[in-house]
Design a protein around this motif. Structure first.
Motif, PDB file in Angstrom:
ATOM      1  N   GLU A  76       7.910  -5.677  -3.236  1.00  0.00           N
ATOM      2  CA  GLU A  76       8.105  -6.437  -2.006  1.00  0.00           C
ATOM      3  C   GLU A  76       6.875  -6.385  -1.095  1.00  0.00           C
ATOM      4  N   ALA A  77       5.914  -5.519  -1.416  1.00  0.00           N
ATOM      5  CA  ALA A  77       4.661  -5.437  -0.664  1.00  0.00           C
ATOM      6  C   ALA A  77       3.521  -5.310  -1.666  1.00  0.00           C
ATOM      7  N   ASN A  78       2.448  -6.013  -1.422  1.00  0.00           N
ATOM      8  CA  ASN A  78       1.285  -5.988  -2.303  1.00  0.00           C
ATOM      9  C   ASN A  78       0.399  -4.801  -1.929  1.00  0.00           C
ATOM     10  N   PRO A  79       0.011  -3.976  -2.909  1.00  0.00           N
ATOM     11  CA  PRO A  79      -0.805  -2.797  -2.585  1.00  0.00           C
ATOM     12  C   PRO A  79      -2.126  -3.125  -1.902  1.00  0.00           C
ATOM     13  N   PHE A  80      -2.836  -4.134  -2.373  1.00  0.00           N
ATOM     14  CA  PHE A  80      -4.146  -4.426  -1.789  1.00  0.00           C
ATOM     15  C   PHE A  80      -4.003  -5.052  -0.408  1.00  0.00           C
ATOM     16  N   ALA A  81      -3.035  -5.944  -0.240  1.00  0.00           N
ATOM     17  CA  ALA A  81      -2.793  -6.527   1.080  1.00  0.00           C
ATOM     18  C   ALA A  81      -2.363  -5.442   2.065  1.00  0.00           C
ATOM     19  N   SER A  82      -1.612  -4.459   1.588  1.00  0.00           N
ATOM     20  CA  SER A  82      -1.185  -3.346   2.441  1.00  0.00           C
ATOM     21  C   SER A  82      -2.372  -2.533   2.931  1.00  0.00           C
ATOM     22  N   LEU A  83      -3.372  -2.390   2.089  1.00  0.00           N
ATOM     23  CA  LEU A  83      -4.599  -1.692   2.488  1.00  0.00           C
ATOM     24  C   LEU A  83      -5.321  -2.485   3.577  1.00  0.00           C
ATOM     25  N   LEU A  84      -5.425  -3.783   3.396  1.00  0.00           N
ATOM     26  CA  LEU A  84      -6.106  -4.628   4.378  1.00  0.00           C
ATOM     27  C   LEU A  84      -5.365  -4.659   5.712  1.00  0.00           C
ATOM     28  N   ARG A  85      -4.048  -4.466   5.671  1.00  0.00           N
ATOM     29  CA  ARG A  85      -3.237  -4.471   6.903  1.00  0.00           C
ATOM     30  C   ARG A  85      -3.095  -3.075   7.511  1.00  0.00           C
ATOM     31  N   ASN A  86      -3.830  -2.106   6.980  1.00  0.00           N
ATOM     32  CA  ASN A  86      -3.808  -0.726   7.458  1.00  0.00           C
ATOM     33  C   ASN A  86      -2.440  -0.054   7.325  1.00  0.00           C
ATOM     34  N   ARG A  87      -1.636  -0.489   6.392  1.00  0.00           N
ATOM     35  CA  ARG A  87      -0.356   0.181   6.116  1.00  0.00           C
ATOM     36  C   ARG A  87      -0.557   1.320   5.123  1.00  0.00           C
ATOM     37  N   VAL A  88      -1.704   1.276   4.420  1.00  0.00           N
ATOM     38  CA  VAL A  88      -2.069   2.271   3.424  1.00  0.00           C
ATOM     39  C   VAL A  88      -3.506   2.678   3.701  1.00  0.00           C
ATOM     40  N   SER A  89      -3.824   3.960   3.571  1.00  0.00           N
ATOM     41  CA  SER A  89      -5.226   4.381   3.662  1.00  0.00           C
ATOM     42  C   SER A  89      -5.643   4.960   2.313  1.00  0.00           C
ATOM     43  N   VAL A  90      -6.905   4.718   1.960  1.00  0.00           N
ATOM     44  CA  VAL A  90      -7.424   5.142   0.665  1.00  0.00           C
ATOM     45  C   VAL A  90      -8.756   5.845   0.873  1.00  0.00           C
ATOM     46  N   GLU A  91      -8.913   6.982   0.232  1.00  0.00           N
ATOM     47  CA  GLU A  91     -10.182   7.715   0.230  1.00  0.00           C
ATOM     48  C   GLU A  91     -10.612   7.907  -1.213  1.00  0.00           C
ATOM     49  N   GLY A  92     -11.903   7.795  -1.457  1.00  0.00           N
ATOM     50  CA  GLY A  92     -12.414   8.019  -2.809  1.00  0.00           C
ATOM     51  C   GLY A  92     -12.687   6.699  -3.505  1.00  0.00           C
ATOM     52  N   LYS A  93     -12.439   6.663  -4.789  1.00  0.00           N
ATOM     53  CA  LYS A  93     -12.770   5.504  -5.623  1.00  0.00           C
ATOM     54  C   LYS A  93     -11.759   4.380  -5.423  1.00  0.00           C
ATOM     55  N   LEU A  94     -12.148   3.430  -4.597  1.00  0.00           N
ATOM     56  CA  LEU A  94     -11.266   2.300  -4.278  1.00  0.00           C
ATOM     57  C   LEU A  94     -10.925   1.485  -5.525  1.00  0.00           C
ATOM     58  N   LEU A  95     -11.824   1.425  -6.478  1.00  0.00           N
ATOM     59  CA  LEU A  95     -11.568   0.668  -7.702  1.00  0.00           C
ATOM     60  C   LEU A  95     -10.304   1.176  -8.406  1.00  0.00           C
ATOM     61  N   LEU A  96     -10.093   2.475  -8.418  1.00  0.00           N
ATOM     62  CA  LEU A  96      -8.883   3.017  -9.042  1.00  0.00           C
ATOM     63  C   LEU A  96      -7.631   2.523  -8.324  1.00  0.00           C
ATOM     64  N   TYR A  97      -7.694   2.453  -6.998  1.00  0.00           N
ATOM     65  CA  TYR A  97      -6.547   1.951  -6.233  1.00  0.00           C
ATOM     66  C   TYR A  97      -6.250   0.498  -6.586  1.00  0.00           C
ATOM     67  N   SER A  98      -7.283  -0.276  -6.867  1.00  0.00           N
ATOM     68  CA  SER A  98      -7.074  -1.698  -7.180  1.00  0.00           C
ATOM     69  C   SER A  98      -6.239  -1.885  -8.438  1.00  0.00           C
ATOM     70  N   TYR A  99      -6.250  -0.921  -9.347  1.00  0.00           N
ATOM     71  CA  TYR A  99      -5.437  -1.026 -10.559  1.00  0.00           C
ATOM     72  C   TYR A  99      -3.947  -0.860 -10.271  1.00  0.00           C
ATOM     73  N   LEU A 100      -3.602  -0.364  -9.109  1.00  0.00           N
ATOM     74  CA  LEU A 100      -2.191  -0.228  -8.737  1.00  0.00           C
ATOM     75  C   LEU A 100      -1.506  -1.598  -8.712  1.00  0.00           C
ATOM     76  N   ASN A 101      -2.249  -2.641  -8.338  1.00  0.00           N
ATOM     77  CA  ASN A 101      -1.693  -4.001  -8.358  1.00  0.00           C
ATOM     78  C   ASN A 101      -1.177  -4.369  -9.744  1.00  0.00           C
ATOM     79  N   HIS A 102      -1.827  -3.854 -10.770  1.00  0.00           N
ATOM     80  CA  HIS A 102      -1.427  -4.154 -12.142  1.00  0.00           C
ATOM     81  C   HIS A 102      -0.181  -3.360 -12.565  1.00  0.00           C
ATOM     82  N   LEU A 103       0.053  -2.235 -11.913  1.00  0.00           N
ATOM     83  CA  LEU A 103       1.152  -1.351 -12.320  1.00  0.00           C
ATOM     84  C   LEU A 103       2.470  -1.633 -11.611  1.00  0.00           C
ATOM     85  N   VAL A 104       2.408  -2.130 -10.380  1.00  0.00           N
ATOM     86  CA  VAL A 104       3.639  -2.377  -9.635  1.00  0.00           C
ATOM     87  C   VAL A 104       4.261  -3.705 -10.053  1.00  0.00           C
ATOM     88  N   PRO A 105       5.571  -3.838  -9.902  1.00  0.00           N
ATOM     89  CA  PRO A 105       6.200  -5.122 -10.247  1.00  0.00           C
ATOM     90  C   PRO A 105       5.784  -6.206  -9.258  1.00  0.00           C
TER      91      PRO A 105
END
Length: 124
Positions: A76-105
């Protein structure tokens, strides 16, 4: 169970993913609920994905509210859009976080591109 636990535990039963064969790394999720912090560790290795409830260092650390991650886990929420909206914070290798879009429904009302084209008579 709840959506977040279902999501992480379901990753352990996925077959190897050809789109992730060159991906290697770890993601640590810190999910807050009031004063409590729940930790999950995702390990991506040559197409395989595994998840455990572990609190150890990782290549990428993801922080968000537990309730909000439930929305991501349900699609119901897109991981990358959530990062851009400051609902999620990420430290370290952002590329790894981008693969979360592929894993979530995806969203429950999403269509595959081929179905969408067939419905509109653009493809047979």
């Amino acid at each position: 169970m709840d959506p977040t636990t279902d999501f992480f535990e379901g990753l352990n039963h996925r077959p190897p993913d050809p789109l992730l064969t060159r991906v290697r790394g770890t993601l640590r999720f810190e999910l807050t609920q009031g004063e409590k912090v729940e930790h999950w560790l995702l390990v991506l290795s040559a197409g395989s994905v595994s998840a455990t409830q572990a609190d150890r260092p990782a290549d990428c650390t993801v922080r968000t509210d537990r309730g909000f991650f439930d929305l991501i886990a349900k699609g119901e929420a897109n991981p990358f859009a959530s990062l851009l909206r400051n609902r999620v914070s990420v430290e370290g290798k952002l590329l790894l976080y981008s693969y979360l879009n592929h894993l979530v429904p995806g969203p429950s009302d999403a269509h595959t591109p081929r179905e969408w084209a067939r419905e509109r008579g653009l493809r047979r």
